[in-house]
Write a protein that holds these residues in place. Structure first.
Motif, short mmCIF file in Angstrom:
data_model
loop_
_atom_site.label_atom_id
_atom_site.label_comp_id
_atom_site.label_asym_id
_atom_site.label_seq_id
_atom_site.Cartn_x
_atom_site.Cartn_y
_atom_site.Cartn_z
N CYS A 117 0.84 -1.20 0.00
CA CYS A 117 0.00 0.00 0.00
C CYS A 117 0.87 1.26 0.00
CB CYS A 117 -0.91 0.01 1.22
SG CYS A 117 -2.06 -1.39 1.32
N GLU A 118 1.90 1.26 0.81
CA GLU A 118 2.77 2.43 0.93
C GLU A 118 3.53 2.71 -0.35
OE1 GLU A 118 6.31 4.11 3.91
OE2 GLU A 118 5.57 2.05 4.09
N SER A 119 3.99 1.67 -1.03
CA SER A 119 4.82 1.87 -2.22
C SER A 119 4.04 2.48 -3.38
CB SER A 119 5.44 0.54 -2.67
OG SER A 119 4.43 -0.36 -3.13
N VAL A 120 2.72 2.26 -3.44
CA VAL A 120 1.91 2.82 -4.53
C VAL A 120 1.02 3.97 -4.04
CG1 VAL A 120 1.91 0.75 -5.94
CG2 VAL A 120 0.17 1.01 -4.17
N GLY A 121 1.20 4.36 -2.78
CA GLY A 121 0.48 5.51 -2.25
C GLY A 121 -1.02 5.30 -2.10
N VAL A 122 -1.42 4.10 -1.72
CA VAL A 122 -2.85 3.80 -1.55
C VAL A 122 -3.20 3.80 -0.07
CG1 VAL A 122 -4.66 2.06 -1.84
CG2 VAL A 122 -3.02 2.49 -3.68
N ALA A 123 -4.24 4.55 0.29
CA ALA A 123 -4.68 4.62 1.68
C ALA A 123 -5.86 3.71 1.96
CB ALA A 123 -5.05 6.06 2.04
N SER A 124 -6.80 3.64 1.03
CA SER A 124 -7.99 2.81 1.24
C SER A 124 -8.46 2.24 -0.09
CB SER A 124 -9.12 3.63 1.88
OG SER A 124 -9.52 4.69 1.03
N VAL A 125 -9.34 1.25 -0.01
CA VAL A 125 -9.87 0.60 -1.21
C VAL A 125 -11.39 0.52 -1.10
CG1 VAL A 125 -9.93 -1.52 -2.58
CG2 VAL A 125 -7.76 -0.72 -1.62
N ARG A 126 -12.07 0.91 -2.17
CA ARG A 126 -13.54 0.88 -2.21
C ARG A 126 -14.01 -0.12 -3.25
NH1 ARG A 126 -14.36 5.56 -4.01
NH2 ARG A 126 -15.12 5.10 -6.10
N ALA A 127 -15.01 -0.92 -2.87
CA ALA A 127 -15.61 -1.89 -3.79
C ALA A 127 -17.07 -1.53 -3.99
CB ALA A 127 -15.49 -3.31 -3.24
N GLU A 128 -17.54 -1.64 -5.23
CA GLU A 128 -18.93 -1.34 -5.57
C GLU A 128 -19.52 -2.49 -6.36
OE1 GLU A 128 -18.73 2.19 -7.88
OE2 GLU A 128 -17.98 3.47 -6.25
N LEU A 129 -20.81 -2.73 -6.17
CA LEU A 129 -21.52 -3.71 -6.97
C LEU A 129 -22.30 -2.95 -8.03
CD1 LEU A 129 -22.78 -6.21 -4.25
CD2 LEU A 129 -20.60 -6.13 -5.47
N LYS A 130 -21.97 -3.17 -9.28
CA LYS A 130 -22.52 -2.38 -10.37
C LYS A 130 -24.05 -2.48 -10.43
CE LYS A 130 -18.42 -2.67 -13.32
NZ LYS A 130 -17.89 -3.05 -14.65
N GLY A 131 -24.66 -1.34 -10.70
CA GLY A 131 -26.11 -1.30 -10.84
C GLY A 131 -26.85 -1.31 -9.52
N THR A 132 -26.12 -1.16 -8.41
CA THR A 132 -26.75 -1.15 -7.09
C THR A 132 -26.13 -0.03 -6.25
OG1 THR A 132 -25.17 -2.54 -5.85
CG2 THR A 132 -26.76 -3.68 -7.25
N ASP A 133 -26.67 0.12 -5.05
CA ASP A 133 -26.11 1.08 -4.09
C ASP A 133 -25.21 0.40 -3.07
OD1 ASP A 133 -27.45 3.25 -5.24
OD2 ASP A 133 -29.27 2.86 -4.07
N TYR A 134 -24.92 -0.89 -3.30
CA TYR A 134 -24.11 -1.63 -2.34
C TYR A 134 -22.62 -1.35 -2.59
CZ TYR A 134 -28.34 -4.14 -1.16
OH TYR A 134 -29.61 -4.44 -0.74
N GLU A 135 -21.95 -0.83 -1.58
CA GLU A 135 -20.53 -0.56 -1.65
C GLU A 135 -19.96 -0.52 -0.25
OE1 GLU A 135 -19.79 4.13 -1.75
OE2 GLU A 135 -20.76 3.40 -3.58
N ALA A 136 -18.65 -0.62 -0.17
CA ALA A 136 -17.97 -0.54 1.13
C ALA A 136 -16.53 -0.13 0.89
CB ALA A 136 -18.03 -1.89 1.86
N GLU A 137 -15.92 0.43 1.92
CA GLU A 137 -14.53 0.88 1.83
C GLU A 137 -13.76 0.35 3.03
OE1 GLU A 137 -12.19 5.19 1.54
OE2 GLU A 137 -14.17 4.94 0.62
N ALA A 138 -12.52 -0.02 2.80
CA ALA A 138 -11.69 -0.56 3.88
C ALA A 138 -10.28 0.01 3.78
CB ALA A 138 -11.65 -2.08 3.81
N ASP A 139 -9.56 -0.02 4.89
CA ASP A 139 -8.17 0.40 4.89
C ASP A 139 -7.38 -0.52 3.96
OD1 ASP A 139 -5.25 0.23 6.13
OD2 ASP A 139 -6.16 2.13 6.78
N CYS A 140 -6.45 0.05 3.25
CA CYS A 140 -5.69 -0.73 2.27
C CYS A 140 -5.00 -1.94 2.90
CB CYS A 140 -4.67 0.16 1.57
SG CYS A 140 -3.64 -0.71 0.36
N THR A 141 -4.50 -1.76 4.11
CA THR A 141 -3.76 -2.84 4.76
C THR A 141 -4.63 -4.04 5.11
OG1 THR A 141 -4.09 -1.76 6.91
CG2 THR A 141 -2.07 -1.23 5.71
N ALA A 142 -5.95 -3.88 5.05
CA ALA A 142 -6.85 -5.01 5.35
C ALA A 142 -6.76 -6.08 4.27
CB ALA A 142 -8.28 -4.52 5.50
N GLY A 143 -6.44 -5.68 3.04
CA GLY A 143 -6.30 -6.65 1.97
C GLY A 143 -7.62 -7.16 1.41
N GLN A 144 -8.73 -6.67 1.93
CA GLN A 144 -10.04 -7.10 1.45
C GLN A 144 -11.10 -6.08 1.83
OE1 GLN A 144 -10.66 -10.86 3.49
NE2 GLN A 144 -11.52 -9.86 5.28
#
Length: 286
Positions: free
Chosen positions: A83-110
């Motif tokens: 995460c540090e080497s590419v400058g990523v702080a968090s990651v967000r996942a979205e399910l297309k066509g819906t309002d379902y999404e979530a965000e997690a700290d990059c170090t969580a890996g999921q």
């Protein structure tokens, strides 16, 4: 059981015994009242449970026709970068066509998306830097489809989603100080982005002068369907105005830019008056 008259006679003849009898009668009455209350409470609970069962049966469960579950989306950054080497702080996942999404700290890996109805969903994943800029995504890796089984289960998307560098974004705007498209004789703008010293064309698009800008600042986005406008190298942007007969209106306005970084914007502004346009020669400050 003795009748009231008998109890009263006993009370007069034996005072101590009467008081004891009264206490027994009161205790017996209280016990009966408690038993009746408990029975009524049990009946009410059964009735509520029965009614809830009917409602859930009609709706098909607590969370819809097939229930809902949790979707776990593991991710990888490029070629197993940190995460540090590419400058990523968090990651967000979205399910297309819906309002379902979530965000997690990059170090969580999921990323875990909860309460998702059973079904199949397209998955979009974005890696964000500390300023919230989407610097990586899974667009280049193709469509990712996840299946959610529902019924309170947890499904893990496999294999892990691979995120790669997002392209930069080219945005252009033009202003008329004391004129307009018609007054300046401008019909279209040809916008081109060049890599490096201007010898390799990256993207190009022709925009009508009357096209309204969008969002804050009124910029127009330049299409880049092949995601060629990368953020890893600098280059040049040229904006050439044309009249309705495709005759150039003055010279092209050129802007030189440094590598903006993945996911970041390169914004340029053209100032036009009658017969010509000009610019600062560099991107607009953020």
């Amino acid at each position: 059981m003795r009748d009231r008259t008998s109890i009263q006679r006993t009370a007069h003849e034996h005072p101590d015994g009467a008081r004891s009898c009264q206490r027994q009668a009161q205790a017996q009455a209280q016990a009966q009242a408690q038993a009746q209350a408990q029975a009524q409470a049990h009946t009410n609970a059964l009735r509520s449970s029965w009614l809830l069962g009917l409602v859930l049966a009609a709706c098909g469960g607590e969370d819809g026709p097939s229930g809902s579950g949790t979707l776990v989306i593991p991710f990888e950054l490029g070629n197993d970068r940190s995460c540090e080497s590419v400058g990523v702080a968090s990651v967000r996942a979205e399910l297309k066509g819906t309002d379902y999404e979530a965000e997690a700290d990059c170090t969580a890996g999921q990323v875990r998306i909860k309460n998702v109805p059973a079904g199949s969903y397209g998955v979009s994943v974005f890696a964000l830097d500390e300023n919230g800029v989407e610097v990586m995504d899974n667009v280049s890796s193709g469509q990712s489809t996840a299946n959610v089984s529902g019924e309170g289960r947890t499904d893990v998307f496999e294999p892990a989603v691979t995120l790669t560098a997002a392209p930069a974004h080219l945005k252009v705007r033009w202003n008329f100080s004391f004129s307009s498209c018609k007054g300046a004789g401008i019909d279209t703008f040809d916008v081109k982005a060049w890599r490096g010293t201007g010898d390799s064309l990256i993207v190009k698009q022709t925009l009508p002068c009357t096209l309204e800008g969008e969002g804050r600042g009124g910029y127009r986005d330049i299409d880049d369907p092949e995601r060629r406008f990368g953020g890893d190298v600098g280059g040049e942007v040229s904006v050439q105005p044309y009249d309705k007969d495709k005759v150039p209106v003055g010279k092209a306005v050129v802007f030189k830019f440094k590598a903006p970084g993945a996911g970041h914007d390169v914004k340029v502004t053209v100032e036009c008056n009658e017969g010509s346009c000009s610019g600062s020669g560099k991107p607009d400050a953020e």
